[in-house]
Design a protein around this motif. Sequence first.
Motif, PDB file in Angstrom:
ATOM      1  N   ASP A 122       0.743  -1.049  -0.081  1.00  0.00           N
ATOM      2  CA  ASP A 122      -0.037  -0.025  -0.037  1.00  0.00           C
ATOM      3  C   ASP A 122       0.791   1.243  -0.030  1.00  0.00           C
ATOM      4  OD1 ASP A 122      -2.234  -1.501   0.301  1.00  0.00           O
ATOM      5  OD2 ASP A 122      -2.038  -1.590   2.407  1.00  0.00           O
ATOM      6  N   ALA A 123       1.534   1.151   0.849  1.00  0.00           N
ATOM      7  CA  ALA A 123       2.742   2.350   0.873  1.00  0.00           C
ATOM      8  C   ALA A 123       3.408   2.583  -0.396  1.00  0.00           C
ATOM      9  CB  ALA A 123       3.910   2.297   1.909  1.00  0.00           C
ATOM     10  N   PHE A 274      -4.418   1.816  -4.521  1.00  0.00           N
ATOM     11  CA  PHE A 274      -5.302   2.322  -3.498  1.00  0.00           C
ATOM     12  C   PHE A 274      -5.565   1.505  -2.342  1.00  0.00           C
ATOM     13  CE2 PHE A 274      -6.632   3.058  -8.185  1.00  0.00           C
ATOM     14  CZ  PHE A 274      -6.182   4.470  -8.349  1.00  0.00           C
ATOM     15  N   GLY A 275      -4.729   0.733  -2.129  1.00  0.00           N
ATOM     16  CA  GLY A 275      -4.998   0.151  -0.648  1.00  0.00           C
ATOM     17  C   GLY A 275      -4.678   0.957   0.263  1.00  0.00           C
ATOM     18  N   GLY A 276      -3.649   1.960   0.200  1.00  0.00           N
ATOM     19  CA  GLY A 276      -3.443   3.165   1.431  1.00  0.00           C
ATOM     20  C   GLY A 276      -4.736   3.779   1.723  1.00  0.00           C
ATOM     21  N   LEU A 283      -8.392  11.006   3.770  1.00  0.00           N
ATOM     22  CA  LEU A 283      -7.855  12.263   4.175  1.00  0.00           C
ATOM     23  C   LEU A 283      -6.330  12.050   4.461  1.00  0.00           C
ATOM     24  CD1 LEU A 283      -8.136  15.191   4.652  1.00  0.00           C
ATOM     25  CD2 LEU A 283      -8.882  14.680   6.854  1.00  0.00           C
ATOM     26  N   THR A 284      -6.050  11.199   5.282  1.00  0.00           N
ATOM     27  CA  THR A 284      -4.733  10.687   5.861  1.00  0.00           C
ATOM     28  C   THR A 284      -3.772  10.608   4.635  1.00  0.00           C
ATOM     29  OG1 THR A 284      -5.515   9.825   7.910  1.00  0.00           O
ATOM     30  CG2 THR A 284      -3.214   9.412   7.245  1.00  0.00           C
ATOM     31  N   ALA A 285      -4.356   9.411   3.711  1.00  0.00           N
ATOM     32  CA  ALA A 285      -3.759   9.162   2.456  1.00  0.00           C
ATOM     33  C   ALA A 285      -3.338  10.290   1.551  1.00  0.00           C
ATOM     34  CB  ALA A 285      -4.235   8.058   1.894  1.00  0.00           C
ATOM     35  N   VAL A 286      -4.377  11.275   1.439  1.00  0.00           N
ATOM     36  CA  VAL A 286      -4.254  12.520   0.614  1.00  0.00           C
ATOM     37  C   VAL A 286      -2.979  13.209   1.181  1.00  0.00           C
ATOM     38  CG1 VAL A 286      -5.283  14.648  -0.023  1.00  0.00           C
ATOM     39  CG2 VAL A 286      -6.247  12.375  -0.330  1.00  0.00           C
ATOM     40  N   LEU A 287      -2.975  13.362   2.520  1.00  0.00           N
ATOM     41  CA  LEU A 287      -2.048  14.238   3.087  1.00  0.00           C
ATOM     42  C   LEU A 287      -0.648  13.683   2.773  1.00  0.00           C
ATOM     43  CD1 LEU A 287      -3.837  15.549   6.391  1.00  0.00           C
ATOM     44  CD2 LEU A 287      -3.197  17.055   4.419  1.00  0.00           C
ATOM     45  N   LEU A 288      -0.612  12.441   2.927  1.00  0.00           N
ATOM     46  CA  LEU A 288       0.718  11.850   2.861  1.00  0.00           C
ATOM     47  C   LEU A 288       1.111  11.835   1.565  1.00  0.00           C
ATOM     48  CD1 LEU A 288       0.102   8.402   4.823  1.00  0.00           C
ATOM     49  CD2 LEU A 288       1.597  10.076   5.647  1.00  0.00           C
ATOM     50  N   VAL A 289       0.430  11.919   0.553  1.00  0.00           N
ATOM     51  CA  VAL A 289       0.835  11.965  -0.799  1.00  0.00           C
ATOM     52  C   VAL A 289       1.321  13.559  -1.243  1.00  0.00           C
ATOM     53  CG1 VAL A 289       0.161  11.987  -3.414  1.00  0.00           C
ATOM     54  CG2 VAL A 289      -0.752  10.027  -1.726  1.00  0.00           C
ATOM     55  N   PHE A 290       0.558  14.284  -0.461  1.00  0.00           N
ATOM     56  CA  PHE A 290       0.711  15.720  -0.585  1.00  0.00           C
ATOM     57  C   PHE A 290       2.260  16.014   0.031  1.00  0.00           C
ATOM     58  CE2 PHE A 290       1.234  19.740   1.679  1.00  0.00           C
ATOM     59  CZ  PHE A 290       1.002  20.614   0.611  1.00  0.00           C
TER      60      PHE A 290
END
Length: 483
Positions: A122-123, A274-276, A283-290
């Motif tokens: 996922d990561a 998209f597992g992440g 929301l958390t995944a979006v912030l991590l990608v950002f």
Amino acid sequence: MSDTQKVADRPSAAPPAVNGVDRFFKVSERGSTFGREIRGGFATFFTMAYILVLNPIILGSAKDKFGHQLDTGQLVTATALVACVMTVIMGVGGNLPLAIAAGLGLNAVVAFQLAPLMSWADAMGLVVIEGVLICVLVLTGLREAIMNAIPQQLKQAIGVGIGLFIAFIGFVDAGFVSRIPDAANTTVPVQLGAVGRLTGWPVLVFCLGVLLTIALLARKVKGAILISIVTMTVVAIVINAVADIKSWGLTTPKVPDKLVESPDFGLVGHFSLFGGFEKAGVLTAVLLVFTLILSDFFDAMGTIVGISAEAGLLDEKGKVPGIGRVLFIDGAAAVAGGVASGSSNTAYIESAAGVGEGARTGFANLVTGGLFGLALFLTPLLTIVPLQAAAPALIAVGFLMMTHVKHIDWDKYEIAIPAFLTIAAMPFTYSITDGIGAGFLSYVVIKAVLGKAKEVHWLLWGVSALFLVYFAIDPVEQILGVK
């Protein structure tokens, strides 16, 4: 590098190309030679070969949400494979002496922020998404537009800051400077050596390497940086054989028991797009990608501008030749790193060592990439260069890049203050991105308070707003309920 040296390296009337390879890479046109390109390719590899050891250590030391760890041997293969392929592609497609490998800092985000919230697959999927989005920004022209919107003197400040940053990296990697443990109850963050003074043979190797490198540079010896790396590696091997040394750090300079190891491609292709989002929440995944995008975006931008400036390749408007292709390849490197489970890959500031050795074209990348390819099978042989032997190259290149500070108008505070903050923040925060952010934010604020807001490109306003979020990410996450 002095203006005199640059003129010598790039004569006004370039000699005609000697063959098709020369014409394709513009070797003669850029005032270089195949000898310089080859030496530069070797120098770049030896100053960044540590990533073959360090990336597996960082990723391999962490566990994902389910307690799984990545295999070290497979990580070495993934690291070398992507570095080999993407460095060659950058050389052929971008024609810049700009090597690519797993990004330090980015791999720490993957290991210690992403993995604990999801599986490794996922990561790595989020890393792939990050790279795809960066490529989209390139295709839309936004990434190039942002680079072109940066004032020329701020670009020069970025190059100078990177010079200080990589010199600091060299001092730290060699053990000449070390972090003072928090337990010392002192506000001083670093000190000389490990205990406030220089101790041990490895640091002596580094010091002798610095003296040798600067002596060769002062004498204008061809291949100065590479000669120093090879010489001090041999010295380190001899010292290691006769002295009782507890540790050299990541790489021990000794003749390996075996020269060949078979690569293990077991991690390649193990990612989930998209597992992440399911495991950590949207929301958390979006912030991590950002976070990944912002770090990768501006680290690479600073590196590309800094290396191109040092190589004398910027045009009269301060633009990098073929920048669209270069930026796209850099974004594709992030995708490749995620696909291979080796973390996001990006342009490496250690490429400055190759530029310092005379590299001016992508032909040097064929050498660097080829050595990473050999590392797939000859890792024991190609990782005998200790950091203490390679780090002097970073000190020398830091000096060469520092010379660009003379082009900044220090009497004009509206550019001098942002330039200073850019230069100072990079080594002090150990981050190219943080330095660029400090420079951008201060630049737009000063222009605004002077009533010159209209002089700032709208893209710089937008990017500065993103940096404001970046620096305030912790309270932003608390407000959004992510933490």
